[in-house]
Design an enzyme around this catalytic site. Structure first.
Site, PDB file in Angstrom:
ATOM      1  N   ASP A  24       0.828  -1.362  -0.094  1.00 19.60           N
ATOM      2  CA  ASP A  24      -0.036   0.013  -0.017  1.00 19.60           C
ATOM      3  C   ASP A  24       0.809   1.292   0.102  1.00 19.60           C
ATOM      4  OD1 ASP A  24      -1.856  -1.955   0.160  1.00 19.60           O
ATOM      5  OD2 ASP A  24      -2.925  -1.126   1.975  1.00 19.60           O
ATOM      6  N   GLU A  72      -4.596  -0.777  -1.556  1.00 16.21           N
ATOM      7  CA  GLU A  72      -5.899  -0.547  -0.832  1.00 16.21           C
ATOM      8  C   GLU A  72      -6.758   0.172  -1.567  1.00 16.21           C
ATOM      9  OE1 GLU A  72      -6.359   0.169   3.374  1.00 16.21           O
ATOM     10  OE2 GLU A  72      -8.289   0.193   3.552  1.00 16.21           O
ATOM     11  N   LYS A 129      -6.729  -4.914  -3.234  1.00 23.03           N
ATOM     12  CA  LYS A 129      -7.599  -5.491  -1.793  1.00 23.03           C
ATOM     13  C   LYS A 129      -8.733  -4.698  -1.341  1.00 23.03           C
ATOM     14  CE  LYS A 129      -3.859  -4.588   1.056  1.00 23.03           C
ATOM     15  NZ  LYS A 129      -4.173  -3.674   1.882  1.00 23.03           N
ATOM     16  N   LYS A 132      -7.678  -4.723   4.672  1.00 22.50           N
ATOM     17  CA  LYS A 132      -6.405  -4.467   5.260  1.00 22.50           C
ATOM     18  C   LYS A 132      -5.536  -5.725   4.984  1.00 22.50           C
ATOM     19  CE  LYS A 132      -8.358  -1.050   7.397  1.00 22.50           C
ATOM     20  NZ  LYS A 132      -8.721   0.315   6.317  1.00 22.50           N
ATOM     21  N   VAL A 157       3.129   0.269   4.269  1.00 22.31           N
ATOM     22  CA  VAL A 157       2.416   1.336   5.364  1.00 22.31           C
ATOM     23  C   VAL A 157       0.875   0.895   5.387  1.00 22.31           C
ATOM     24  CG1 VAL A 157       3.879   3.230   4.673  1.00 22.31           C
ATOM     25  CG2 VAL A 157       1.973   3.179   3.155  1.00 22.31           C
ATOM     26  N   THR A 158       0.272   1.139   6.461  1.00 24.58           N
ATOM     27  CA  THR A 158       1.140   1.511   7.788  1.00 24.58           C
ATOM     28  C   THR A 158       1.266   0.294   8.650  1.00 24.58           C
ATOM     29  OG1 THR A 158      -0.936   1.713   8.739  1.00 24.58           O
ATOM     30  CG2 THR A 158      -0.212   3.662   7.779  1.00 24.58           C
ATOM     31  N   CYS A 162      -2.260  -2.398   7.633  1.00 24.36           N
ATOM     32  CA  CYS A 162      -2.205  -3.226   6.526  1.00 24.36           C
ATOM     33  C   CYS A 162      -0.960  -4.314   6.586  1.00 24.36           C
ATOM     34  CB  CYS A 162      -2.279  -2.666   5.201  1.00 24.36           C
ATOM     35  SG  CYS A 162      -4.151  -1.774   4.918  1.00 24.36           S
ATOM     36  N   GLN A 202       8.033 -13.417  22.019  1.00 26.00           N
ATOM     37  CA  GLN A 202       7.916 -14.832  22.276  1.00 26.00           C
ATOM     38  C   GLN A 202       8.376 -15.651  21.279  1.00 26.00           C
ATOM     39  OE1 GLN A 202       3.480 -15.596  23.525  1.00 26.00           O
ATOM     40  NE2 GLN A 202       3.319 -13.491  22.677  1.00 26.00           N
TER      41      GLN A 202
HETATM   42  C1  C5J Z   1      -3.254   0.712   5.495  1.00 27.38           C
HETATM   43  C2  C5J Z   1      -4.938   2.220   6.408  1.00 27.38           C
HETATM   44  N1  C5J Z   1      -2.750   0.530   4.291  1.00 27.38           N
HETATM   45  N2  C5J Z   1      -4.122   2.657   7.334  1.00 27.38           N
HETATM   46  N3  C5J Z   1      -4.400   1.372   5.636  1.00 27.38           N
HETATM   47  O1  C5J Z   1      -2.697   0.629   6.329  1.00 27.38           O
HETATM   48  O2  C5J Z   1      -6.045   2.514   6.664  1.00 27.38           O
END
Ligand code: C5J
Length: 219
Positions: A24, A72, A129, A132, A157-158, A162, A202
């Site tokens: 993204d 996205e 997509k 996320k 990102v972020t 996602c 972990q």
């Molecule tokens: C992504 C968002 N790509 N933060 N989307 O992380 O809404």
């Protein structure tokens, strides 16, 4: 099998079966004047990921290793947009409405495009997509299986949205996942930090975290 210095311990990098996933890197999230900034976010940390990610992208391309991009966004008719996603938080600008870079999170709009420095090369799959997680409602898993991919290197990102959603799902599907710390960012520095800690806690419950320099040195 090479070993990349990583947290919580060195990441085993095979000679084949490794793909780079770029999540993204869209203008709407990364650039000033986009959707992310219109929500009141400071996009500076996201912009800082572009140069290191470009170096990783170049290294994968030079090594002839596969690269996959995700975006996205939604169909122009918004038929794939759940009411819950559109209305959550009662935003002043909703998905599909005109924003600074065209209709927000709509495929084909200027803001939906991947930033020029990281633009997909011919032949590199782009996964569109609506959610996320990049596996949800897409053919990502089929594409990876068809190419014999077992190891995934994540950038994007972020971090806590996602990237984390996709990495967790990839981990559950049996992929060995590495996140590059300098090639991912959040609008919220604490969320970035804690996500990296969660991933590697972990004994690497979701995967590994390394730097782009340490990976490139071994590619
Ligand atoms: C992504 C968002 N790509 N933060 N989307 O992380 O809404």
């Amino acid at each position: 099998m090479k070993q990349i210095p990583a947290q919580p311990y060195p990441y085993p990098l095979p000679d084949r079966g490794v793909a780079l996933i770029c999540i993204d890197f869209q203008r709407d999230f990364v650039e000033p004047g986009g959707f992310g900034e219109s929500l009141g976010n400071d996009v500076t940390p996201l912009g800082q990921t572009i140069e290191p990610t470009r170096r990783v992208l170049d290294a994968f391309r030079r090594a002839g290793r596969p690269v996959i991009h995700t975006r996205e966004g939604h169909r122009a008719d918004l038929a794939d947009l759940y009411d819950s996603k559109r209305d959550r938080g009662n935003p002043s600008l909703k998905i599909g409405e005109p924003g600074p870079m065209g209709r927000l999170l709509v495929r084909g709009e200027p803001g939906h495009q991947i930033v020029e420095a990281l633009a997909p090369a011919p032949g590199e799959p782009v996964i569109d997509k609506s959610g996320k997680d990049a596996f949800y409602g897409t053919d990502l898993d089929v594409i990876l299986h068809a190419r014999g991919i077992t190891h995934l290197v994540f950038t994007g990102v972020t971090t806590e949205v996602c990237v984390q959603s996709t990495m967790r799902e990839a981990n559950d599907r049996g992929y060995e996942c590495l996140l590059l710390a300098d090639c991912t960012a959040s609008y919220f520095p604490d969320f970035y930090r804690v996500t990296l800690e969660e991933i590697t806690a972990q004994g690497g419950i979701v995967g590994w975290v390394a730097t782009s320099g340490d990976l490139i040195a071994q590619l």
